[in-house]
Design a protein around this motif. Structure first.
Motif, PDB file in Angstrom:
ATOM      1  N   LEU A 162       0.834  -1.061  -0.047  1.00 13.37           N
ATOM      2  CA  LEU A 162       0.025  -0.184  -0.097  1.00 13.37           C
ATOM      3  C   LEU A 162       0.862   1.515   0.030  1.00 13.37           C
ATOM      4  N   LYS A 163       0.599   2.262  -0.977  1.00 15.32           N
ATOM      5  CA  LYS A 163       1.587   3.287  -1.145  1.00 15.32           C
ATOM      6  C   LYS A 163       0.639   4.589  -0.837  1.00 15.32           C
ATOM      7  N   PRO A 164       1.105   5.291   0.288  1.00  9.63           N
ATOM      8  CA  PRO A 164       0.762   6.660   0.548  1.00  9.63           C
ATOM      9  C   PRO A 164       1.125   7.745  -0.663  1.00  9.63           C
ATOM     10  N   ALA A 165       0.116   8.636  -0.980  1.00 10.99           N
ATOM     11  CA  ALA A 165       0.431   9.615  -1.817  1.00 10.99           C
ATOM     12  C   ALA A 165       1.387  10.800  -1.103  1.00 10.99           C
ATOM     13  N   ARG A 166       1.922  11.687  -1.944  1.00 12.76           N
ATOM     14  CA  ARG A 166       2.532  12.730  -1.580  1.00 12.76           C
ATOM     15  C   ARG A 166       1.636  13.962  -1.544  1.00 12.76           C
ATOM     16  N   PHE A 167       1.347  14.698  -0.676  1.00 10.08           N
ATOM     17  CA  PHE A 167       0.637  15.833  -0.687  1.00 10.08           C
ATOM     18  C   PHE A 167       1.326  17.205  -0.943  1.00 10.08           C
ATOM     19  N   GLY A 168       1.358  17.997  -2.010  1.00  9.94           N
ATOM     20  CA  GLY A 168       2.059  19.185  -2.209  1.00  9.94           C
ATOM     21  C   GLY A 168       1.689  20.545  -1.399  1.00  9.94           C
ATOM     22  N   ASP A 169       2.195  21.616  -1.352  1.00 12.81           N
ATOM     23  CA  ASP A 169       2.063  22.760  -0.861  1.00 12.81           C
ATOM     24  C   ASP A 169       1.017  23.670  -1.752  1.00 12.81           C
ATOM     25  N   SER A 170      -0.238  23.803  -1.301  1.00 11.63           N
ATOM     26  CA  SER A 170      -1.288  24.549  -1.954  1.00 11.63           C
ATOM     27  C   SER A 170      -0.981  25.937  -2.262  1.00 11.63           C
ATOM     28  N   GLU A 171       0.056  26.431  -1.514  1.00  9.92           N
ATOM     29  CA  GLU A 171       0.488  27.831  -1.589  1.00  9.92           C
ATOM     30  C   GLU A 171       1.456  28.086  -2.879  1.00  9.92           C
ATOM     31  N   LYS A 172       1.871  26.847  -3.264  1.00 11.38           N
ATOM     32  CA  LYS A 172       2.846  27.063  -4.505  1.00 11.38           C
ATOM     33  C   LYS A 172       1.885  26.623  -5.866  1.00 11.38           C
ATOM     34  N   VAL A 173       0.577  26.428  -5.800  1.00 12.24           N
ATOM     35  CA  VAL A 173      -0.085  25.985  -7.004  1.00 12.24           C
ATOM     36  C   VAL A 173      -0.415  27.374  -7.783  1.00 12.24           C
ATOM     37  N   GLU A 174      -0.040  27.249  -9.207  1.00 11.79           N
ATOM     38  CA  GLU A 174      -0.146  28.434  -9.941  1.00 11.79           C
ATOM     39  C   GLU A 174      -1.046  28.055 -11.145  1.00 11.79           C
ATOM     40  N   VAL A 175      -1.697  29.293 -11.627  1.00 14.49           N
ATOM     41  CA  VAL A 175      -2.578  28.994 -12.816  1.00 14.49           C
ATOM     42  C   VAL A 175      -1.882  28.758 -13.857  1.00 14.49           C
ATOM     43  N   GLY A 176      -2.270  27.838 -14.648  1.00 14.19           N
ATOM     44  CA  GLY A 176      -1.439  27.397 -15.913  1.00 14.19           C
ATOM     45  C   GLY A 176      -0.782  26.111 -15.679  1.00 14.19           C
ATOM     46  N   GLN A 177      -0.381  25.612 -14.351  1.00 15.31           N
ATOM     47  CA  GLN A 177       0.043  24.459 -14.149  1.00 15.31           C
ATOM     48  C   GLN A 177      -0.608  23.355 -14.697  1.00 15.31           C
ATOM     49  N   ILE A 178      -0.053  22.353 -15.361  1.00 12.22           N
ATOM     50  CA  ILE A 178      -0.636  21.271 -16.012  1.00 12.22           C
ATOM     51  C   ILE A 178      -0.820  20.351 -14.731  1.00 12.22           C
TER      52      ILE A 178
ATOM     53  N   ASN B   5     -11.481  28.802  -1.074  1.00 12.13           N
ATOM     54  CA  ASN B   5     -10.053  28.541  -1.341  1.00 12.13           C
ATOM     55  C   ASN B   5     -10.074  27.393  -2.538  1.00 12.13           C
ATOM     56  N   MET B   6     -10.771  27.083  -3.306  1.00 10.93           N
ATOM     57  CA  MET B   6     -10.809  25.909  -4.128  1.00 10.93           C
ATOM     58  C   MET B   6      -9.977  26.058  -5.376  1.00 10.93           C
ATOM     59  N   VAL B   7      -9.334  25.042  -5.754  1.00 16.67           N
ATOM     60  CA  VAL B   7      -8.647  24.902  -6.983  1.00 16.67           C
ATOM     61  C   VAL B   7      -9.521  24.719  -8.191  1.00 16.67           C
ATOM     62  N   GLN B   8      -9.379  25.498  -9.216  1.00 15.08           N
ATOM     63  CA  GLN B   8     -10.281  25.268 -10.554  1.00 15.08           C
ATOM     64  C   GLN B   8      -9.575  24.793 -11.500  1.00 15.08           C
ATOM     65  N   THR B   9     -10.153  23.692 -12.133  1.00 18.28           N
ATOM     66  CA  THR B   9      -9.233  22.946 -13.079  1.00 18.28           C
ATOM     67  C   THR B   9      -9.956  22.701 -14.428  1.00 18.28           C
ATOM     68  N   SER B  10      -9.274  22.512 -15.533  1.00  8.45           N
ATOM     69  CA  SER B  10      -9.979  22.341 -16.558  1.00  8.45           C
ATOM     70  C   SER B  10      -9.975  20.679 -16.829  1.00  8.45           C
TER      71      SER B  10
ATOM     72  N   ASP C 109       5.130  17.028 -10.630  1.00  9.16           N
ATOM     73  CA  ASP C 109       6.075  16.699  -9.381  1.00  9.16           C
ATOM     74  C   ASP C 109       5.593  15.367  -8.762  1.00  9.16           C
ATOM     75  N   GLY C 110       4.253  14.775  -9.272  1.00  8.58           N
ATOM     76  CA  GLY C 110       3.883  13.584  -8.509  1.00  8.58           C
ATOM     77  C   GLY C 110       3.011  13.953  -7.232  1.00  8.58           C
ATOM     78  N   GLN C 111       2.686  15.191  -6.980  1.00 12.90           N
ATOM     79  CA  GLN C 111       2.233  15.534  -5.724  1.00 12.90           C
ATOM     80  C   GLN C 111       0.712  15.794  -5.841  1.00 12.90           C
TER      81      GLN C 111
ATOM     82  N   ALA D  34      -4.856  20.863  -1.152  1.00  7.77           N
ATOM     83  CA  ALA D  34      -4.073  20.030  -0.161  1.00  7.77           C
ATOM     84  C   ALA D  34      -3.946  20.423   1.036  1.00  7.77           C
ATOM     85  N   SER D  35      -3.843  21.756   1.583  1.00  9.56           N
ATOM     86  CA  SER D  35      -3.578  22.328   2.629  1.00  9.56           C
ATOM     87  C   SER D  35      -4.710  21.854   3.622  1.00  9.56           C
ATOM     88  N   MET D  36      -6.101  22.305   3.133  1.00  7.29           N
ATOM     89  CA  MET D  36      -7.149  21.945   3.952  1.00  7.29           C
ATOM     90  C   MET D  36      -7.302  20.325   4.187  1.00  7.29           C
ATOM     91  N   VAL D  37      -6.957  19.608   2.917  1.00  4.41           N
ATOM     92  CA  VAL D  37      -6.984  18.279   3.119  1.00  4.41           C
ATOM     93  C   VAL D  37      -6.151  17.478   4.313  1.00  4.41           C
TER      94      VAL D  37
END
Length: 356
Positions: free
Chosen positions: A138-154, A195-200, A216-218, A246-249
């Motif tokens: 069983l493999k836990p996920a890596r959670f990233g930093d929500s503050e570093k999420v930027e518009v345009g990221q894939i 503070n939701m992340v909107q995505t396409s 980055d796999g986060q 991710a920060s709220m999660v």
């Protein structure tokens, strides 16, 4: 019921695609056809970036997909993300509903495993369940930093849309800091989420509770809902989906795992019960205070039952939903101005927001 809980939007399917194109324009110096070397160089310059991106996609999928599970409740199907090596899985509250026992299919288990609810927190549409038996690998996920999420990221959305386990869609981060409301019909929680992340990236039924992942796999968010378009009669608004950051999660999941409940919600509150009030034309004009919590923020600011709140800080308040959205976008401890009507006269009060 606190004023920060109100229905407005329901999660439905959305579909989007990100198309990457490369246009090569070359001029002519002299005459004749390009040499074999020139053709090879041109092809290399066009295809290598695409190959690199394709490799990145494949690496992320290989790394993260084993951390995404399928959750089967008695009536509903959803997704979840492995949170730690003890068998805790984070998902949406609307995925677990009122149920306590679930069948979970992991990447390392041939047959479904039994999991039980640890705690559900509908106000933030998050829940944690725990496997009765932790399978090997069983493999836990890596959670990233929500503050570093930027518009345009894939980003890639991973889950089990329409029951198709281990599915992946891709898109970009379209916006951050969105405040949206989830419908209470058809099993929704009715929560207003800030503070939701909107995505396409496509978020279809069954994707809820899965993973929104950067290159980055986060895990940067938990896909939760997609927008509806009133002009389509409530049909899907393509390419507009939302994920809990991710920060709220982490804030919610850590508390649930540690104490079995959520005591620090991170959600602002006035300490009132309210209802929407309409004018003579039946148009909503504010949120009428029905009850004031003794010793709460509104009580300390002198707000009374019967007052009609029309503004919170810079946000207009016309109904319960707009009040809930204004509170969801704020933080506990913040000092702000509440504008309200009392007996036909406008008043203002300085309020230090509490916590829901």
């Amino acid at each position: 019921m606190d004023a920060s809980r109100a229905p407005a939007l329901r999660a439905v399917a959305s579909l989007s695609a990100l198309v990457c194109c490369a246009l090569l324009v070359s001029g002519c110096t002299g005459s004749g056809s390009p040499t074999r070397t020139e053709v090879a160089t041109t092809r290399s310059s066009v295809h290598m970036p695409n190959n690199d991106l394709e490799h990145d996609y494949q690496k992320v999928i290989k790394d993260v997909l084993p951390s995404v599970v399928q959750i089967q409740a008695a009536r509903d199907l959803g997704s979840g993300v492995v949170y730690d090596d003890r068998g805790h899985i984070v998902t949406n509250a609307h995925v677990v509903g009122d149920e306590k026992i679930f069948q979970v299919t992991t990447a390392s288990s041939k047959d479904p495993l039994t999991a039980r609810l640890v705690y559900s927190f509908p106000d933030q549409d998050l829940a944690v369940i725990k496997l009765d038996r932790v399978p090997r690998g069983l493999k836990p996920a890596r959670f990233g930093d929500s503050e570093k999420v930027e518009v345009g990221q894939i980003v890639l959305a991973m889950g089990s849309p329409l029951g198709l386990s281990s599915s992946v869609t891709q898109g970009i981060v379209s916006a951050t800091g969105r405040t949206v409301s989830e419908g209470s019909q058809d099993g929704g929680t009715g929560a207003t989420l800030g503070n939701m992340v909107q995505t396409s990236a496509a978020i279809n039924p069954g994707n809820s509770g899965g993973a929104l992942v950067n290159l980055d796999g986060q895990v940067i968010g938990i896909p939760t809902l997609a927008a509806t378009d009133p002009q389509l009669g409530g049909g899907a608004a393509a390419g507009i989906g939302f994920a809990i950051p991710a920060s709220m999660v982490r804030t919610v999941a850590d508390q649930i795992i540690r104490t079995g409940k959520v005591t620090n919600t991170g959600r602002a509150a006035l300490g009132i019960t309210a209802r929407t009030v309409v004018d003579d034309s039946f148009q909503p004009v504010g949120a009428a205070v029905v009850e004031v919590q003794s010793g709460g923020p509104a009580d300390k600011a002198g707000i009374e039952s019967g007052d009609v709140i029309t503004r919170l800080g810079d946000a207009d308040v016309t109904d319960l939903t707009s009040l809930a959205e204004a509170l969801a976008a704020a933080k506990p401890g913040r000092r702000t101005t509440v504008t309200f009507d009392r007996d036909g006269t406008e008043h203002k009060a300085e309020v230090t927001l509490g916590e829901q």
